[in-house]
Design an enzyme around this catalytic site. Structure first.
Site, PDB file in Angstrom:
ATOM      1  N   CYS A   1       7.889 -30.847 -36.146  1.00  0.00           N
ATOM      2  CA  CYS A   1       7.037 -29.669 -35.978  1.00  0.00           C
ATOM      3  C   CYS A   1       6.172 -29.945 -34.756  1.00  0.00           C
ATOM      4  O   CYS A   1       5.404 -30.913 -34.743  1.00  0.00           O
ATOM      5  CB  CYS A   1       6.185 -29.476 -37.231  1.00  0.00           C
ATOM      6  SG  CYS A   1       4.967 -28.159 -37.094  1.00  0.00           S
TER       7      CYS A   1
ATOM      8  N   CYS B   1       8.966 -24.917 -30.453  1.00  0.00           N
ATOM      9  CA  CYS B   1       8.677 -24.831 -31.893  1.00  0.00           C
ATOM     10  C   CYS B   1      10.022 -24.990 -32.583  1.00  0.00           C
ATOM     11  O   CYS B   1      11.022 -24.384 -32.153  1.00  0.00           O
ATOM     12  CB  CYS B   1       8.058 -23.462 -32.210  1.00  0.00           C
ATOM     13  SG  CYS B   1       7.998 -23.084 -33.982  1.00  0.00           S
TER      14      CYS B   1
HETATM   15  N1  DGL Z   1       8.026 -25.568 -36.735  1.00  0.00           N
HETATM   16  C1  DGL Z   1       6.650 -25.501 -36.342  1.00  0.00           C
HETATM   17  C2  DGL Z   1       6.520 -25.970 -34.887  1.00  0.00           C
HETATM   18  O1  DGL Z   1       7.419 -26.612 -34.369  1.00  0.00           O
HETATM   19  C3  DGL Z   1       6.144 -24.148 -36.697  1.00  0.00           C
HETATM   20  C4  DGL Z   1       4.700 -23.929 -36.537  1.00  0.00           C
HETATM   21  C5  DGL Z   1       4.057 -23.035 -37.549  1.00  0.00           C
HETATM   22  O2  DGL Z   1       4.128 -23.318 -38.745  1.00  0.00           O
HETATM   23  O3  DGL Z   1       3.429 -22.072 -37.081  1.00  0.00           O
HETATM   24  O4  DGL Z   1       5.523 -25.786 -34.237  1.00  0.00           O
END
Ligand code: DGL
Length: 270
Positions: A78, A189
């Site tokens: 993430c 993301c």
């Molecule tokens: N998968 C997360 C990232 O890479 C998502 C972020 C979120 O939960 O807004 O930033």
């Protein structure tokens, strides 16, 4: 693939939701025999617009859980968690190897022919020090178009990422980069690789309007992250060479429905 709700593994992949499964998919290619824990903090997703304090504390909680399950290598799949908390995690758990996400702004800037790079990420990721430093180091004479992908994580988390509404929102974001001349689009993301087909369609439509191919490349840093994990697995002597696939143990902090969704997403994408 077998799914189970309780067991132990050396490697854990964590995310606010299903986004980290895009990293797990890459990891499975290079470490097919390793068992891996996947933890989705679905109850608190999305993280992207939360305060730094909240993101940090939620990330700490998730790491506590996977460490208690036996993980010694934690892949912070993430970008948002990484941007805000990775240094703190390393200080708090010095015996654990943490591998974080880094928006691939460096390779994008180094390989761009137009000198313009688009980055799609969350607001919290853009505020991260590592991202800012990397950008500052390589930006000379070039340009970065930063677009916060507000609303996109929600589309993926609700399984509505193939809808017209999602594609329209995405078109708005991607066009901001294309009109500025971007030839590299960095997925900052881990939820966004699930939107790759839609992004490609937006690019194709734009190229059609412009009368030809523009050579736009979509960059997903998950491959580089997986290679780093392999190095650590080797260093720790944990490389497994068995004639069968490792297990995936998935967990979600959310409702039963969200847990089912993670399982479904896992089955459809891995
Ligand atoms: N998968 C997360 C990232 O890479 C998502 C972020 C979120 O939960 O807004 O930033």
């Amino acid at each position: 693939m077998s799914l189970s709700l309780s067991s132990k593994a050396d490697i854990a992949v964590i995310d606010s939701g299903v986004g980290g499964l895009s990293v797990l998919a890459e990891l499975r290619q290079v470490l097919p025999h390793s068992s891996i824990i996947y933890y989705a903090d679905s109850a608190n997703c999305p993280y992207g617009d939360k305060s730094r304090e909240e993101i940090e504390s939620l990330t700490m909680d998730v790491v506590k859980r996977v460490v208690a399950m036996g993980a010694t290598i934690v892949v912070v799949a993430c970008n948002t968690m990484t941007a805000v908390a990775i240094e703190k995690l390393r200080k708090r758990w010095s015996d654990i190897d943490f591998v974080g996400m880094e928006p691939a702004v460096k390779p994008a800037l180094l390989s761009s022919k137009t000198g313009v790079v688009g980055v799609l990420a969350t607001t919290a990721t853009f505020g991260g020090e590592l991202y800012q430093h990397t950008k500052d180091e390589y930006i000379e004479g070039k340009k970065v178009v930063e677009v916060a992908g507000k609303g996109l994580v929600e589309f993926v988390e609700s399984g509505r990422h193939s809808t017209k509404e999602c594609e329209e929102l995405l078109a708005e974001y991607i066009k901001k980069m294309l009109v500025m001349g971007a030839d590299k689009i960095v997925l900052g993301c881990t939820h966004y690789p699930f939107l790759t087909n839609q992004i490609e369609r937006v690019i194709a439509k734009y190229e059609k309007c412009k009368g030809g191919e523009l050579g736009v490349e979509i960059i997903n840093p998950a491959g580089a992250v997986s290679r780093r994990v392999v190095q650590i697995v080797q260093k720790r002597g944990l490389l497994i060479d068995l004639p069968y696939m490792g297990e995936i143990y998935y967990f979600s902090s959310g409702t039963d429905k969200q847990r089912e969704f993670v399982a479904q997403f896992l089955n459809n994408n891995l």
